[in-house]
Design an enzyme around this catalytic site. Structure first.
Site, PDB file in Angstrom:
ATOM      1  N   ILE A  98      -0.521   6.451 -33.494  1.00 53.65           N
ATOM      2  CA  ILE A  98      -0.969   7.513 -34.406  1.00 53.65           C
ATOM      3  C   ILE A  98      -2.468   7.409 -34.686  1.00 53.65           C
ATOM      4  O   ILE A  98      -3.070   8.362 -35.161  1.00 53.65           O
ATOM      5  CB  ILE A  98      -0.183   7.515 -35.742  1.00 53.65           C
ATOM      6  CG1 ILE A  98      -0.457   6.249 -36.560  1.00 53.65           C
ATOM      7  CG2 ILE A  98       1.293   7.739 -35.508  1.00 53.65           C
ATOM      8  CD1 ILE A  98      -0.010   6.372 -38.007  1.00 53.65           C
ATOM      9  N   ASP A  99      -3.063   6.240 -34.383  1.00 53.40           N
ATOM     10  CA  ASP A  99      -4.466   6.028 -34.756  1.00 53.40           C
ATOM     11  C   ASP A  99      -5.447   6.918 -33.981  1.00 53.40           C
ATOM     12  O   ASP A  99      -6.549   7.181 -34.437  1.00 53.40           O
ATOM     13  CB  ASP A  99      -4.861   4.560 -34.543  1.00 53.40           C
ATOM     14  CG  ASP A  99      -4.001   3.614 -35.361  1.00 53.40           C
ATOM     15  OD1 ASP A  99      -3.303   4.092 -36.270  1.00 53.40           O
ATOM     16  OD2 ASP A  99      -4.026   2.400 -35.076  1.00 53.40           O
ATOM     17  N   ARG A 133       5.284  -6.190 -31.851  1.00 51.59           N
ATOM     18  CA  ARG A 133       3.994  -6.769 -31.451  1.00 51.59           C
ATOM     19  C   ARG A 133       4.318  -8.176 -30.972  1.00 51.59           C
ATOM     20  O   ARG A 133       5.008  -8.922 -31.665  1.00 51.59           O
ATOM     21  CB  ARG A 133       3.030  -6.806 -32.636  1.00 51.59           C
ATOM     22  CG  ARG A 133       2.789  -5.412 -33.233  1.00 51.59           C
ATOM     23  CD  ARG A 133       1.691  -5.456 -34.286  1.00 51.59           C
ATOM     24  NE  ARG A 133       1.744  -4.275 -35.147  1.00 51.59           N
ATOM     25  CZ  ARG A 133       1.244  -3.083 -34.838  1.00 51.59           C
ATOM     26  NH1 ARG A 133       0.662  -2.903 -33.672  1.00 51.59           N
ATOM     27  NH2 ARG A 133       1.321  -2.078 -35.681  1.00 51.59           N
TER      28      ARG A 133
HETATM   29  O1  F6P Z   1      -1.631   1.068 -35.002  1.00 52.60           O
HETATM   30  C1  F6P Z   1      -0.725   1.838 -35.714  1.00 52.60           C
HETATM   31  C2  F6P Z   1      -0.660   1.404 -37.149  1.00 52.60           C
HETATM   32  O2  F6P Z   1       0.257   2.242 -37.825  1.00 52.60           O
HETATM   33  C3  F6P Z   1      -2.001   1.379 -37.895  1.00 52.60           C
HETATM   34  O3  F6P Z   1      -2.422   2.638 -38.294  1.00 52.60           O
HETATM   35  C4  F6P Z   1      -1.691   0.456 -39.028  1.00 52.60           C
HETATM   36  O4  F6P Z   1      -2.864  -0.164 -39.523  1.00 52.60           O
HETATM   37  C5  F6P Z   1      -0.765  -0.550 -38.398  1.00 52.60           C
HETATM   38  O5  F6P Z   1      -0.196   0.072 -37.247  1.00 52.60           O
HETATM   39  C6  F6P Z   1       0.348  -1.026 -39.276  1.00 52.60           C
HETATM   40  O6  F6P Z   1       1.044  -2.004 -38.601  1.00 52.60           O
HETATM   41  P1  F6P Z   1       2.495  -2.530 -39.036  1.00 52.60           P
HETATM   42  O7  F6P Z   1       3.484  -1.470 -38.705  1.00 52.60           O
HETATM   43  O8  F6P Z   1       2.677  -3.750 -38.224  1.00 52.60           O
HETATM   44  O9  F6P Z   1       2.425  -2.771 -40.501  1.00 52.60           O
END
Ligand code: F6P
Length: 320
Positions: A126-127, A72
């Site tokens: 996956i959301d 990100r």
């Molecule tokens: O957007 C995908 C996702 O897996 C969400 O379901 C979850 O809330 C988030 O990313 C978790 O993010 P990270 O991998 O940065 O903890």
């Protein structure tokens, strides 16, 4: 088109490698050079990339995650970062960019498209919260992962007359929880999109135990509340053992399902074909089993994809 770049961004998901592979193979077949950008937008900003040939994507299709790695990238939310990224891509001679990722990543793609980069997005998260596609890449594998875990939990739950609260990912979207509740025969599902009364869930569970059932499963979307707190409340109200399983990042990994391999292949080839046809600033989606391009602006300005009401109705009809 002489040079196409591809990157994976945001939370990874299974099927990303299949999509990269398809972009590379389709790009090479069209006579273009394909550049793999590493670690999402960071790779553009830091000029971290590699030329991908046919062999560099060999043996990747069946692997989860993304061999280009993902991240990100905070810089892409601000103008200086977006400008630097666009300038670097132009400097690299990139004539088309394929962005594989979720809504945040597609927003980065839109910002670059507004700065003159020809971008095609592939929905991968996956959301399943991205509009203008019935399924995003990675959703099917995540659901299969969840189903495997819940099937296992049911075995052990039944041996001990226990209930389990199972937390799925999904950020603010309850799709994974509802779909897996239907697929796994859960007793209830709590999602952010629908308000709920915990007392109702407790009543249902009490009734099940009075009827002699040996287990109960409650699927909770992470955006619907804290699974541990929900389990504690159920336990206090109902009086039997309630355990919690937070599935977390397990849902995102693993060998992609055949559905996701095919979807990745279709999305990847369609993205390159779109670039070659002069399309840009668009996302390729799967709508009613057909691939369709939609303007990224339209995809992203309408907010999160709502859960199909017929799916909610199906859950209700099945007593969930
Ligand atoms: O957007 C995908 C996702 O897996 C969400 O379901 C979850 O809330 C988030 O990313 C978790 O993010 P990270 O991998 O940065 O903890």
């Amino acid at each position: 088109m002489k040079r196409i770049a591809v990157l994976t961004s945001g939370g990874d998901c299974s099927g990303m490698n299949a999509a990269i592979r398809a972009v590379v193979r389709a790009g090479l077949a069209a006579g273009a050079e394909v550049v793999g950008i590493q670690k999402g937008y960071h790779g553009i900003i830091d000029r971290h990339y590699e030329i991908l040939d046919s062999r560099s994507v060999g043996n990747s299709l069946q692997r989860g995650g993304t061999f280009l790695q993902s991240a990100r990238c905070q810089e892409m939310f601000d103008e200086p970062g977006q400008r630097l990224a666009a300038d670097n891509l132009k400097g690299l001679g990139v004539e088309g960019l394929v962005v594989i990722g979720g809504d945040g990543s597609l927003n980065g793609g839109l910002a670059l498209a507004k700065r003159g980069i020809r971008v095609i997005g592939i929905p991968a998260s996956i959301d399943n919260d991205i509009r203008f596609t019935d399924m995003s890449l990675g959703v099917d594998t995540a659901l299969n992962n969840i189903a495997y875990a819940v099937d296992c939990l049911k075995d052990t739950a039944s041996s001990h007359d226990r209930a389990f609260v199972v937390e799925t990912m999904g950020r603010n979207c309850g799709y994974l929880a509802v779909a897996s509740a239907i697929a796994c025969g859960a007793e209830a599902t709590l999602i952010p999109e629908v308000s709920y009364e915990l007392e109702e869930v407790c009543g249902l569970m009490r009734k099940r135990y009075q009827e002699g059932r040996s287990n109960s499963i409650v699927m909770v979307a992470e955006g619907a509340g804290n699974a541990q707190e929900i389990a504690n409340q159920i336990k206090d109200k109902v009086g039997f053992e309630v355990r919690v399983m937070i599935l977390g990042h397990y849902q995102r990994g693993g060998s992609p399902s055949v559905f996701d391999r095919l979807l990745g292949a279709r999305f990847g080839v369609a993205a390159v074909e779109a670039l070659l046809a002069g399309e840009h600033g668009k996302m390729v989606g799967l709508i009613s089993s057909k691939l369709q391009l939609t303007d990224l602006e339209e995809v992203l300005t309408k907010g999160m994809r709502p859960i199909d009401p017929s799916m909610l109705q199906l859950a209700r009809t099945l007593g969930i």
